[in-house]
Design a protein around this motif. Structure first.
Motif, PDB file in Angstrom:
ATOM      1  N   TYR A   1      21.896 104.135  72.728  1.00  0.00           N
ATOM      2  CA  TYR A   1      23.019 104.547  71.887  1.00  0.00           C
ATOM      3  C   TYR A   1      24.080 105.259  72.716  1.00  0.00           C
ATOM      4  CZ  TYR A   1      25.571 107.062  68.237  1.00  0.00           C
ATOM      5  OH  TYR A   1      26.557 107.560  67.439  1.00  0.00           O
TER       6      TYR A   1
ATOM      7  N   PHE B   1      18.228 100.480  71.004  1.00  0.00           N
ATOM      8  CA  PHE B   1      18.582 101.830  70.582  1.00  0.00           C
ATOM      9  C   PHE B   1      17.330 102.617  70.230  1.00  0.00           C
ATOM     10  CE2 PHE B   1      22.932 100.216  69.046  1.00  0.00           C
ATOM     11  CZ  PHE B   1      23.439 100.384  70.310  1.00  0.00           C
TER      12      PHE B   1
ATOM     13  N   LEU C   1      23.783 102.532  63.749  1.00  0.00           N
ATOM     14  CA  LEU C   1      23.747 101.416  64.700  1.00  0.00           C
ATOM     15  C   LEU C   1      24.828 100.374  64.439  1.00  0.00           C
ATOM     16  CD1 LEU C   1      19.905 100.818  65.089  1.00  0.00           C
ATOM     17  CD2 LEU C   1      21.428 102.084  66.582  1.00  0.00           C
TER      18      LEU C   1
ATOM     19  N   TRP D   1      16.610  96.249  69.509  1.00  0.00           N
ATOM     20  CA  TRP D   1      16.254  97.544  68.965  1.00  0.00           C
ATOM     21  C   TRP D   1      15.270  97.384  67.809  1.00  0.00           C
ATOM     22  CZ3 TRP D   1      21.830  96.844  68.972  1.00  0.00           C
ATOM     23  CH2 TRP D   1      22.299  96.180  67.842  1.00  0.00           C
TER      24      TRP D   1
END
Length: 289
Positions: A129, A152, A162, A186
């Motif tokens: 992130y 992430f 996200l 992710w």
């Protein structure tokens, strides 16, 4: 013999070990002696410490392509040196391939100081992130963006953010982006989020690799300010190549990029000359009780 060479255009350096000092010495001389002619440099190394000294305080006026890879992340002071070298030594840099962990952890390199000549950025390895957020401050007009293995895993309870960060990154570079490759890996804990894609007016090649996360996708339509089904005439007016790799049991991304009309025909426009659809199977190892 090799240290006397002074007109190389391309150099690939790989340090297998720090024990053979003569290798390091030769590599330093090769790079430094060809500073005025070098156009491409690939720099890879192993070991605990980074030895990026051969280009420190040396300007490479013709260097266009730079690759920097490390098997394990360097120390913070080494990261600072890398960032300073990129700022000072490569004023004409156009293509940068770099470990995502190195790019994000530059301490002395403000992203606003990235050479404006940069047109291609490829981030290798897992992007978090924080690394994606870092890209928002880069002010280059990128034509190529490659995000390899975006994962992430550091966002924690902010998983709902996200789609926003991904859309913001894509929107930042969308006006000039001609090639986009993004590998999404992710894990969001079973949540179904809506992922949004901006308009790409000059996009020619699009590659999306998805492990089953992109179950709900919406595309921007500036005329109505509403996100909805894909309209290639609006979202990808000059797209030539589409590559979508999806999980074998989840066809949602395929439906999003290749919607079907009532008569069973695909709505992809005729100017898309190449379509590559692949299905991958995720293997789960059974653990005996």
């Amino acid at each position: 013999m090799f240290p006397n060479v002074t007109n190389l255009k391309s150099i690939f350096i790989s340090y297998p070990t720090k024990k053979l000092q003569w290798q390091t010495t030769v590599c330093k001389k090769l790079i430094a002696n060809s500073a005025s002619t070098l156009e491409r440099l690939s720099f890879q190394w192993s070991g605990n410490q980074l030895d990026f000294a051969p280009v420190h305080r040396t300007v490479f006026p013709k260097l266009r392509e730079l690759e920097i890879f490390k098997r394990s992340l360097p120390r913070y002071e080494d990261l600072e040196r890398i960032g300073q070298v990129v700022i000072e030594s490569f004023p004409a840099l156009e293509s940068l391939k770099i470990d995502s962990g190195i790019l994000y952890k530059f301490q002395s390199w403000s992203p606003t100081k990235v050479p404006l000549s940069l047109k291609s950025l490829e981030m290798k390895g897992y992007s978090s992130y924080k690394q994606m957020y870092y890209l928002l401050n880069i002010r280059c007009s990128l034509k190529t963006l490659v995000l390899d293995r975006v994962k992430f895993d550091d966002i924690g309870h902010r998983v709902d953010e996200l789609p926003t960060i991904l859309y913001s990154v894509l929107k930042t570079f969308s006006p000039t982006l001609e090639k986009l490759s993004i590998d999404l890996r992710w894990w969001i804990g079973g949540k179904q989020l809506e992922w949004k894609f901006p308009v790409f007016p000059v996009m020619k090649r699009l590659r999306v690799v998805n492990n089953g996360v992109l179950e709900k996708i919406a595309f921007e339509n500036p005329c109505s300010d509403v996100f909805g089904r894909i309209d290639y005439k609006v979202c990808f007016p000059v797209l030539e190549s589409l590559h979508v790799c999806i999980e074998a049991i989840n066809l949602s991304p395929l439906d999003a990029f290749l919607p079907m009309e009532n008569n069973g025909c695909s709505m992809v426009v005729d100017w898309v000359k190449e379509i590559d659809i692949r299905r991958i199977r995720l293997f789960v190892r059974a653990v005996p009780r």
